[in-house]
Every structure is written in structure tokens, then in C-alpha cells.
Design a protein around this motif. Structure first.
Motif, PDB file in Angstrom:
ATOM      1  N   SER A 165      24.018  12.188  73.244  1.00 33.21           N
ATOM      2  CA  SER A 165      24.460  12.205  74.729  1.00 33.21           C
ATOM      3  C   SER A 165      25.535  10.905  74.805  1.00 33.21           C
ATOM      4  N   ASP A 166      24.803   9.935  74.124  1.00 27.63           N
ATOM      5  CA  ASP A 166      25.473   8.322  74.032  1.00 27.63           C
ATOM      6  C   ASP A 166      26.692   8.272  72.924  1.00 27.63           C
ATOM      7  N   ARG A 167      26.842   9.331  72.260  1.00 27.67           N
ATOM      8  CA  ARG A 167      27.951   9.142  71.112  1.00 27.67           C
ATOM      9  C   ARG A 167      29.337   9.632  71.599  1.00 27.67           C
ATOM     10  N   ARG A 168      30.261   8.976  71.273  1.00 27.12           N
ATOM     11  CA  ARG A 168      31.901   9.828  71.621  1.00 27.12           C
ATOM     12  C   ARG A 168      32.246   9.732  69.815  1.00 27.12           C
ATOM     13  N   ARG A 169      33.740  10.104  70.104  1.00 28.94           N
ATOM     14  CA  ARG A 169      34.343  10.482  68.948  1.00 28.94           C
ATOM     15  C   ARG A 169      34.050   9.066  68.010  1.00 28.94           C
ATOM     16  N   LEU A 192      45.672 -12.579  73.781  1.00 27.22           N
ATOM     17  CA  LEU A 192      44.862 -11.984  74.860  1.00 27.22           C
ATOM     18  C   LEU A 192      45.392 -10.550  74.826  1.00 27.22           C
ATOM     19  N   ASP A 193      46.820 -10.291  74.614  1.00 26.98           N
ATOM     20  CA  ASP A 193      47.251  -8.821  74.935  1.00 26.98           C
ATOM     21  C   ASP A 193      46.688  -8.023  73.927  1.00 26.98           C
ATOM     22  N   THR A 194      46.605  -8.488  72.640  1.00 28.02           N
ATOM     23  CA  THR A 194      46.441  -7.739  71.454  1.00 28.02           C
ATOM     24  C   THR A 194      44.658  -7.451  71.733  1.00 28.02           C
ATOM     25  N   LEU A 195      44.125  -8.477  72.192  1.00 30.53           N
ATOM     26  CA  LEU A 195      42.334  -8.538  72.255  1.00 30.53           C
ATOM     27  C   LEU A 195      42.321  -7.320  72.956  1.00 30.53           C
ATOM     28  N   ILE A 196      42.923  -7.442  74.334  1.00 34.49           N
ATOM     29  CA  ILE A 196      42.719  -6.279  75.276  1.00 34.49           C
ATOM     30  C   ILE A 196      43.161  -4.653  74.629  1.00 34.49           C
ATOM     31  N   SER A 197      43.986  -4.717  73.962  1.00 31.14           N
ATOM     32  CA  SER A 197      44.545  -3.641  73.532  1.00 31.14           C
ATOM     33  C   SER A 197      43.518  -2.776  72.457  1.00 31.14           C
ATOM     34  N   LEU A 198      42.772  -3.646  71.839  1.00 31.54           N
ATOM     35  CA  LEU A 198      41.627  -3.272  70.867  1.00 31.54           C
ATOM     36  C   LEU A 198      40.498  -2.725  71.705  1.00 31.54           C
ATOM     37  N   LEU A 199      40.155  -3.202  72.867  1.00 30.67           N
ATOM     38  CA  LEU A 199      39.108  -2.842  73.661  1.00 30.67           C
ATOM     39  C   LEU A 199      39.223  -1.434  74.465  1.00 30.67           C
ATOM     40  N   ASP A 200      38.082  -0.932  74.540  1.00 34.47           N
ATOM     41  CA  ASP A 200      38.048   0.219  75.488  1.00 34.47           C
ATOM     42  C   ASP A 200      38.005  -0.409  76.949  1.00 34.47           C
ATOM     43  N   PRO A 201      38.684   0.096  78.156  1.00 32.73           N
ATOM     44  CA  PRO A 201      38.616  -0.316  79.414  1.00 32.73           C
ATOM     45  C   PRO A 201      37.199  -0.356  79.987  1.00 32.73           C
ATOM     46  N   ALA A 223      37.573  -4.687  79.897  1.00 30.81           N
ATOM     47  CA  ALA A 223      38.320  -5.266  78.744  1.00 30.81           C
ATOM     48  C   ALA A 223      38.951  -6.615  79.164  1.00 30.81           C
ATOM     49  N   GLN A 224      39.326  -7.007  80.243  1.00 34.78           N
ATOM     50  CA  GLN A 224      40.054  -8.051  80.667  1.00 34.78           C
ATOM     51  C   GLN A 224      38.725  -9.104  80.616  1.00 34.78           C
ATOM     52  N   ARG A 273      39.110   2.456  69.668  1.00 36.88           N
ATOM     53  CA  ARG A 273      38.854   1.200  70.312  1.00 36.88           C
ATOM     54  C   ARG A 273      37.329   0.792  70.503  1.00 36.88           C
ATOM     55  N   ILE A 274      37.134  -0.650  70.584  1.00 36.28           N
ATOM     56  CA  ILE A 274      35.637  -0.974  70.872  1.00 36.28           C
ATOM     57  C   ILE A 274      35.251  -0.784  71.982  1.00 36.28           C
ATOM     58  N   THR A 275      33.916  -0.112  71.889  1.00 34.45           N
ATOM     59  CA  THR A 275      33.355   0.228  73.018  1.00 34.45           C
ATOM     60  C   THR A 275      32.179  -0.656  73.736  1.00 34.45           C
ATOM     61  N   GLN A 276      31.490  -1.155  72.674  1.00 28.26           N
ATOM     62  CA  GLN A 276      30.083  -1.876  72.682  1.00 28.26           C
ATOM     63  C   GLN A 276      30.261  -3.319  71.775  1.00 28.26           C
ATOM     64  N   ILE A 277      29.752  -4.291  72.141  1.00 31.33           N
ATOM     65  CA  ILE A 277      29.763  -5.685  71.379  1.00 31.33           C
ATOM     66  C   ILE A 277      28.542  -6.199  71.701  1.00 31.33           C
TER      67      ILE A 277
END
Length: 294
Positions: A165-169, A192-201, A223-224, A273-277
Motif C-alpha cells: 500500500s506504500d508503493r507507487r509507480r 534551486l529550480d532544477t532541484l525542486i523539479s526533481l522532487l515530488d511535491p 519540495a521547497q 520524482r524523488i518521494t523519500q530521502i
């Protein structure tokens, strides 16, 4: 009994999320074996199965007491990050002919899986790992957890549902590596802009310093906030060098200061996109990265 030891350490690490604790548990299991009389050992039909049962019972005892200990832990407790090492990919059986099982074995030691396993009960964790990863029958697991085989089947199924249930695509390993590389480059160039684009909201950052290294004590959300956190954390004025290396079998980052590893960054990537770090800087969890491989 070298092969059995490798298998037992693999089981114990997936149970406990700590290589040092896993080694201690296996050493304890072997000590109990050699403490038996010669006659008692001869009566045991399968020493390997006996060692698995004892190892898992010790792990179960530790899991049942771990939650109380971790309530006293400073900040988030995260599993130990591992460098690439073939020791962590053995079940004691030849699975070379089944690529799907090899993938499942590798996934079971990933940071994402180990973190998710922290959210299920100790009995569910034991049943899931022994059945889904190491292919033990529910009848044997029942002897370890003190439940019926039917109950063990339900425990494993419950853990499986929770984890799924915790997994996504997911993305491919190549895509994962490309995104981590882009994350590293954006941090190093202050983009900053590129970094934000790589991150899930809804990206989440959790850091483990164990009270021994300075990190954010609470999860960072969004993301911000995440982008600004890493631009500050990884800026070059600290003379840090970032290298791309596999962390628990997945592409991640390793931070070096004056040639010594001082931090590990692991990532979950879903839907591009990156969802967890996860950031691990507790020095007690970095020994495997600081010591030469045997």
C-alpha cells in the motif's frame, strides 16, 4: 558452517536493520549451538534449521524491545545504510535461475523496504521476511513466533498488504540513477529550480544523527523546504565531496570530508520524482563505509 552464518546474518539484518546487531545475534545463536552437549547436537536433524529458529527468536525478542529503546533515541531512527557487498544477497540457496527472486531479495534490503518494515509489528516482520524473502514454510515460521501456521500466513499477508500500500509507480534502476545524478548536480551548482523539479511535491526527508551529529530532528516536508535544506546542507563551503554510490543496492550519494565518509543519502524514486530521502550521519552507522571490505 560458513554458508549458514552468511544466511543467518542476512536474515538478522533484515529483521533488525543494523549490521552490528545482526552479527551479535548470529554469534549468540552459534554460542547456544556450541553450548549444547554432543549428544544434544546429534539429536538435531537439521543444524541449519535449528540455527535459523534460534536466530529468529533472538531477533523477535530484540524487535519487541526495540520500540521502547527507540523512543529514547535522539531524532529519527533509520536502518543502517550498506555499501555494495555480496554478503547481503545470500539466502543459502541457489536462486541464480530465478531473476524475479533475485530482485525480491535485493529489494528486501533496500532502504525503502527496511524503513517500511519498521511500521509493521515484530511478528508480521518475522513472518514476512522468512516466508516472502527466504521462502520458509509457514509451519516452520509457526515454531519461531509461537503461532499456528494459519496465523503466520495471516501475519505475512498483513505485512505484505501494508508494504504494497506504500508503493507507487517505480522507476528503472537506470532512471533512478539519472535522477540521483541530476539531484547531485543541482545541489553542487545551487540550482534551486532544477532541484525542486526533481522532487515530488509531497517529498519527505528524514535524518538520523543519533544525537552524535547535527541534523534536522523532525521530518522535512515538501519540495521547497527540501530543496533549500539540501542546498544549505551540501554547499561546497564545507569542503564536502559527493560521490554517487549504491546504498543498500540502490543509487545514492555518499558525502566525504577530508577523505572520510561523514554521511549517506538514500532515495526513493516513484513516478519520475524523488518521494523519500533518508540522510544517515550517525557515525555509529557508518562503520561499513569507513572500514575496508574484507
Amino acid at each position: 558452517m560458513l554458508d549458514e552464518r552468511v544466511t543467518l546474518v542476512n536474515i538478522a539484518f533484515r529483521m533488525l536493520g543494523c549490521a552490528h546487531d545482526a552479527e551479535d545475534v548470529v554469534q549468540d545463536a552459534f554460542a547456544r549451538w556450541f553450548a549444547l552437549s554432543d549428544e544434544a547436537r546429534r539429536e538435531i536433524r537439521s543444524p541449519a534449521a535449528w540455527l535459523v529458529r534460534v536466530t529468529c527468536r533472538i531477533c523477535l525478542d530484540q524487535l519487541n524491545s526495540a520500540r521502547a529503546r527507540r523512543e529514547r533515541y535522539v531524532g529519527d531512527w533509520l536502518p543502517e545504510p550498506l555499501p555494495d557487498d555480496s554478503r547481503w544477497a545470500s539466502t543459502g540457496r541457489d536462486r541464480a535461475g530465478d531473476p524475479a527472486e533475485q530482485v525480491a531479495l535485493a529489494d528486501s534490503v533496500s532502504m525503502g523496504m527496511l524503513v517500511m518494515l519498521e511500521s509493521v509489528t515484530p511478528a508480521e516482520r518475522v513472518a514476512f521476511i522468512l516466508h516472502d524473502v527466504f521462502d520458509l514454510p509457514h509451519t516452520e515460521i509457526a515454531e519461531i513466533v509461537g503461532r499456528s501456521p494459519a496465523a503466520c500466513r495471516q501475519l505475512a499477508a498483513s505485512a505484505r498488504r501494508h508494504l504494497q500500500s506504500d508503493r507507487r509507480r517505480a522507476v528503472t534502476a537506470h532512471q533512478h540513477r539519472d535522477i540521483v545524478s541530476a539531484f547531485k548536480n543541482a545541489c553542487e551548482h545551487g540550482d534551486l529550480d532544477t532541484l525542486i523539479s526533481l522532487l515530488d511535491p509531497q517529498v519527505t526527508v528524514r535524518a538520523d544523527g543519533g544525537g552524535k551529529a547535527r541534523v534536522a530532528l523532525r521530518a522535512i516536508l515538501g519540495a521547497q523546504k527540501t530543496a533549500r535544506y539540501f542546498l544549505g546542507l551540501l554547499r561546497n563551503k564545507f569542503a564536502q565531496e559527493l560521490t554517487e554510490e549504491n546504498v543498500n543496492g540502490c543509487p545514492g550519494l555518499v558525502s566525504h570530508v577530508n577523505g572520510e565518509v561523514n554521511g549517506i543519502v538514500a532515495f526513493a524514486v516513484h513516478g519520475g520524482r524523488i518521494t523519500q530521502i533518508w540522510v544517515i550521519v550517525n557515525p555509529e552507522k557508518l562503520h561499513a563505509w569507513r572500514e575496508p571490505s574484507l
